[in-house]
Design a protein around this motif. Structure first.
Motif, PDB file in Angstrom:
ATOM      1  N   SER A 155       0.891  -1.030   0.160  1.00 19.97           N
ATOM      2  CA  SER A 155       0.348   0.199   0.016  1.00 19.97           C
ATOM      3  C   SER A 155       0.883   1.306  -0.293  1.00 19.97           C
ATOM      4  O   SER A 155       0.154   2.349  -0.508  1.00 19.97           O
ATOM      5  N   ASP A 172      -1.946  -1.009 -14.493  1.00 20.24           N
ATOM      6  CA  ASP A 172      -3.570  -1.398 -14.762  1.00 20.24           C
ATOM      7  C   ASP A 172      -3.857  -2.781 -14.826  1.00 20.24           C
ATOM      8  O   ASP A 172      -4.724  -2.932 -14.094  1.00 20.24           O
ATOM      9  N   GLY A 175      -3.237  -4.350 -11.206  1.00 15.46           N
ATOM     10  CA  GLY A 175      -4.774  -3.623  -9.986  1.00 15.46           C
ATOM     11  C   GLY A 175      -3.617  -2.926  -9.217  1.00 15.46           C
ATOM     12  O   GLY A 175      -3.850  -1.961  -8.333  1.00 15.46           O
ATOM     13  N   PRO A 177      -3.690   1.126  -7.820  1.00 15.73           N
ATOM     14  CA  PRO A 177      -4.538   1.765  -7.963  1.00 15.73           C
ATOM     15  C   PRO A 177      -3.425   3.280  -8.377  1.00 15.73           C
ATOM     16  O   PRO A 177      -2.327   3.832  -8.527  1.00 15.73           O
ATOM     17  N   LYS A 178      -4.555   3.650  -8.990  1.00 11.56           N
ATOM     18  CA  LYS A 178      -4.774   5.462 -10.197  1.00 11.56           C
ATOM     19  C   LYS A 178      -3.721   6.588  -9.630  1.00 11.56           C
ATOM     20  O   LYS A 178      -2.828   6.347  -9.833  1.00 11.56           O
ATOM     21  N   ASP A 179      -3.813   6.618  -7.634  1.00 14.50           N
ATOM     22  CA  ASP A 179      -3.056   7.508  -6.804  1.00 14.50           C
ATOM     23  C   ASP A 179      -1.768   6.617  -6.804  1.00 14.50           C
ATOM     24  O   ASP A 179      -1.334   7.414  -6.234  1.00 14.50           O
ATOM     25  N   ARG A 180      -1.266   5.478  -6.929  1.00 16.25           N
ATOM     26  CA  ARG A 180      -0.377   4.952  -6.333  1.00 16.25           C
ATOM     27  C   ARG A 180       0.471   4.727  -8.244  1.00 16.25           C
ATOM     28  O   ARG A 180       1.859   4.919  -7.490  1.00 16.25           O
TER      29      ARG A 180
END
Length: 296
Positions: A155, A172, A175, A177-180
């Protein structure tokens, strides 16, 4: 006094319709397929879009030469087409396809991966190489990041990528996340992001990562080893790079591809790309653009 017709003089309509028809015919008439080829032969020069990413295509600061795997192959091919001069047009990677479509250059020579999505916008030559992925991480690889799945599973891990590259699809798919995900406009700024601690890993092709680390000479950076290739439906994926052409330049693409096919795998080809870290291991092994453009 006669009242003027509210729709104007009726005698003007035939003339208006004539010019309107002529305009529409001119606007919709297809551009001759041989247009680009004829023009570059006449000018004895081809304009080539690139994104300054070694070892695929870059401007050598020492010699001032536009070089790399793609430009050196292009030089050989266009010489066979009767064109001697090649001029690089520096463009951010994410702007290469828009720039080609807008006519800023005649060809993309940037080691661009062939994907079904890109095939909808441009035409590709058959690929010139096949290569896997790699990460640049801080010395010691503090988070133990050995693949895209590792980034997805931690995370606090942030991944740096160059905008517009295929690596965003890999991220993508597993998996992340786009914010990372942090996007950078080019390779130098992406490397600076790792140095500054803005990302814990930088994704790119194995050849790009190898070249970046060699040139950086930074003991605080290293290549993640071992590295697990991203997988799609349980199968490791590899990237295949090729030249890109405008839709409608079919004649140019066909004759270019014919000469390219004759050249790939020859001793002259191996000698041309060897200085950039390419070997027989990176040959495309019979893969074609037609196969790569098929939806998965």
């Amino acid at each position: 006094m006669t009242r003027p017709d509210r729709n104007g003089p009726k005698t003007g309509w035939p003339i208006l319709l004539f010019f309107l028809s002529a305009f529409l015919y001119s606007a919709c008439k297809p551009v001759p397929a041989g247009g680009t080829l004829e023009r570059i032969r006449k000018a004895d020069e081809i304009r080539v879009g690139y994104a300054n990413e070694a070892p695929f295509a870059f401007m050598d600061p020492a010699s001032g030469r536009f070089t790399g795997e793609a430009p050196e192959i292009a030089r050989h091919v266009i010489s066979k087409l009767g064109v001697q001069n090649i001029r690089g047009v520096l463009t951010e990677f994410s702007s290469l396809i828009p720039g080609l479509k807008a006519g800023r250059f005649d060809l993309i020579a940037a080691g661009m991966y062939v994907t079904p999505q890109r095939c909808r916008e441009v035409d590709f030559s058959d690929p010139t190489y096949r290569v896997g992925e790699a990460f640049i991480v801080a010395r010691g690889n503090p988070l133990g990041l050995h693949g895209y799945e590792d980034v997805a599973g931690q995370s606090t891990a942030r991944l740096g990528l160059v905008a517009g590259t295929i690596e965003l699809q890999y991220a993508d798919a597993v998996g992340i996340p786009k914010d990372r995900i942090r996007l950078f406009p080019d390779v130098p700024s992406a490397l600076a992001g790792v140095r500054a601690g803005r990302v814990e890993a930088l994704g790119g092709t194995g050849l790009t990562v190898q070249d970046m680390l060699k040139k950086a000479g930074d003991p605080n950076l290293e290549r993640a080893d071992p590295f697990h290739q991203p997988q799609v439906e349980g199968t490791p994926v590899f990237g295949y790079g090729a030249f890109a052409f405008r839709k409608g330049d079919a004649a140019f693409r066909e004759i270019f591809n014919t000469e390219l096919t004759r050249f790939l795998g020859t001793e002259a080809h191996r000698a041309a790309v060897r200085p950039f870290g390419f070997s027989s291991d990176e040959l495309p092994r019979g893969m074609t653009a037609e196969q790569l453009c098929q939806p998965s």
